[in-house]
Design an enzyme around this catalytic site. Sequence first.
Site, mmCIF file in Angstrom:
data_model
loop_
_atom_site.group_PDB
_atom_site.id
_atom_site.type_symbol
_atom_site.label_atom_id
_atom_site.label_comp_id
_atom_site.label_asym_id
_atom_site.label_seq_id
_atom_site.Cartn_x
_atom_site.Cartn_y
_atom_site.Cartn_z
ATOM 1 N N HIS A 151 0.849 -1.187 0.000
ATOM 2 C CA HIS A 151 0.000 0.000 0.000
ATOM 3 C C HIS A 151 0.888 1.241 0.000
ATOM 4 O O HIS A 151 2.123 1.142 0.072
ATOM 5 C CB HIS A 151 -0.956 -0.009 1.199
ATOM 6 C CG HIS A 151 -0.279 0.056 2.530
ATOM 7 N ND1 HIS A 151 0.530 -0.951 3.024
ATOM 8 C CD2 HIS A 151 -0.284 1.008 3.514
ATOM 9 C CE1 HIS A 151 0.984 -0.624 4.216
ATOM 10 N NE2 HIS A 151 0.501 0.564 4.535
ATOM 11 N N ASP A 172 5.835 4.632 5.124
ATOM 12 C CA ASP A 172 6.804 3.683 5.689
ATOM 13 C C ASP A 172 6.932 2.413 4.866
ATOM 14 O O ASP A 172 7.733 1.532 5.200
ATOM 15 C CB ASP A 172 6.443 3.352 7.147
ATOM 16 C CG ASP A 172 5.056 2.745 7.301
ATOM 17 O OD1 ASP A 172 4.136 3.185 6.593
ATOM 18 O OD2 ASP A 172 4.895 1.845 8.148
ATOM 19 N N HIS A 173 6.163 2.337 3.764
ATOM 20 C CA HIS A 173 6.265 1.180 2.874
ATOM 21 C C HIS A 173 6.774 1.554 1.484
ATOM 22 O O HIS A 173 7.099 0.649 0.703
ATOM 23 C CB HIS A 173 4.910 0.487 2.762
ATOM 24 C CG HIS A 173 4.452 -0.142 4.041
ATOM 25 N ND1 HIS A 173 4.496 -1.495 4.272
ATOM 26 C CD2 HIS A 173 3.972 0.407 5.191
ATOM 27 C CE1 HIS A 173 4.059 -1.757 5.501
ATOM 28 N NE2 HIS A 173 3.729 -0.613 6.065
ATOM 29 N N HIS A 232 -7.243 -2.259 5.784
ATOM 30 C CA HIS A 232 -6.434 -1.195 6.365
ATOM 31 C C HIS A 232 -7.128 0.138 6.090
ATOM 32 O O HIS A 232 -8.215 0.180 5.504
ATOM 33 C CB HIS A 232 -5.026 -1.245 5.763
ATOM 34 C CG HIS A 232 -4.015 -0.402 6.479
ATOM 35 N ND1 HIS A 232 -3.932 -0.335 7.853
ATOM 36 C CD2 HIS A 232 -3.025 0.415 6.005
ATOM 37 C CE1 HIS A 232 -2.945 0.468 8.190
ATOM 38 N NE2 HIS A 232 -2.390 0.938 7.093
ATOM 39 N N HIS A 285 6.790 -5.581 11.799
ATOM 40 C CA HIS A 285 6.065 -4.310 11.826
ATOM 41 C C HIS A 285 5.642 -3.948 13.259
ATOM 42 O O HIS A 285 4.478 -3.682 13.551
ATOM 43 C CB HIS A 285 4.831 -4.390 10.912
ATOM 44 C CG HIS A 285 4.303 -3.057 10.462
ATOM 45 N ND1 HIS A 285 3.336 -2.378 11.165
ATOM 46 C CD2 HIS A 285 4.597 -2.288 9.394
ATOM 47 C CE1 HIS A 285 3.027 -1.255 10.536
ATOM 48 N NE2 HIS A 285 3.797 -1.176 9.449
#
EC number: 3.1.26.11
Length: 320
Positions: free
Chosen positions: A62, A66-67, A139, A268
């Site tokens: 997504h 932070d990804h 999410h 995570h």
Amino acid sequence: MQITFLGTSSGVPTRSRNVSSVALRLPQRAELWLFDCGEGTQHQLLRSELKSSQLSRIFITHLHGDHIFGLMGLLASCGLAGNVQRIDIYGPSGLNDYLQAASRYSHTHFSYPIKVHVVRPGVIYENDEFTVTCGLLHHRITAFGYRVTEKDRQGRFDIEKAKALQIPSGPIYGQLKRGETVTLEDGRVIDGRELCGPTEIGRKIAYCTDTIYCDGAVQLAEDADVLIHEATFAHQDAEMAFQRLHSTTTMAAQTAYAAGVRRLIMTHFSPRYAPGNAIELKDLLREARAIFPKTDMAHDFMVYDVPRRRAVELNKLGVS
């Protein structure tokens, strides 16, 4: 198949944990696949034993920072190094717009082809050895989990047994290796399966982050050899997990249990569980193992070799 955790913190990096990224090394193909690419991932690659020159595919769950904040820097560095042939990137709608804007405003031009694939639930990539599927998670924004399935392989061909049976070498051996039935010139009928060892069962890996407990994660992880699942919060902080649509340790463990996986590796983690706080990471591991004993807690640069399963010989004979 070898998994290397390059970032295991949630939201922000800490001194010991970078933000999300997991590498899957496929030595038989000399390929490296990445799942998520948080800020600093290229530095983590440099500190690992992995070779960025083998990077061929990147799967993004997504578009939270932070990804993905490390993606543009990694792609640019690969271009400057000149040692990457092509990179295919898979992710939600909007990923290509993000990369195009970053490239335009930073005046970055890639010296190798990059193709962005917008994913939808189902098969998103397949070759002669692997199938990659994705499914929706739950999410705050659109998020996908991924499943890598290695295809079953015929067991090792027993060439000495073939010679003992006086089977002439040549193209016939190739047919027998594939498990085919062959009729020899002398009239004998040879079943290739009888000359091969147990079938090598393809390994299965599921990667589910970020998400709260959901059926989509359970379906992706069904019968997986290893499930990599986020565990941002301790069970005590379940209310916060529901508010932010992240998983607790117990949700990750329940997913693993419901899916019947062989190993759960949690990642995570919220920085709030640092040593010295009321709840520490060791407490999170204890919570998960109370539900699913075969649980491990990932740390940066942890390496996990996915074991191969073999079919039982009796199954080939139809005996259960």
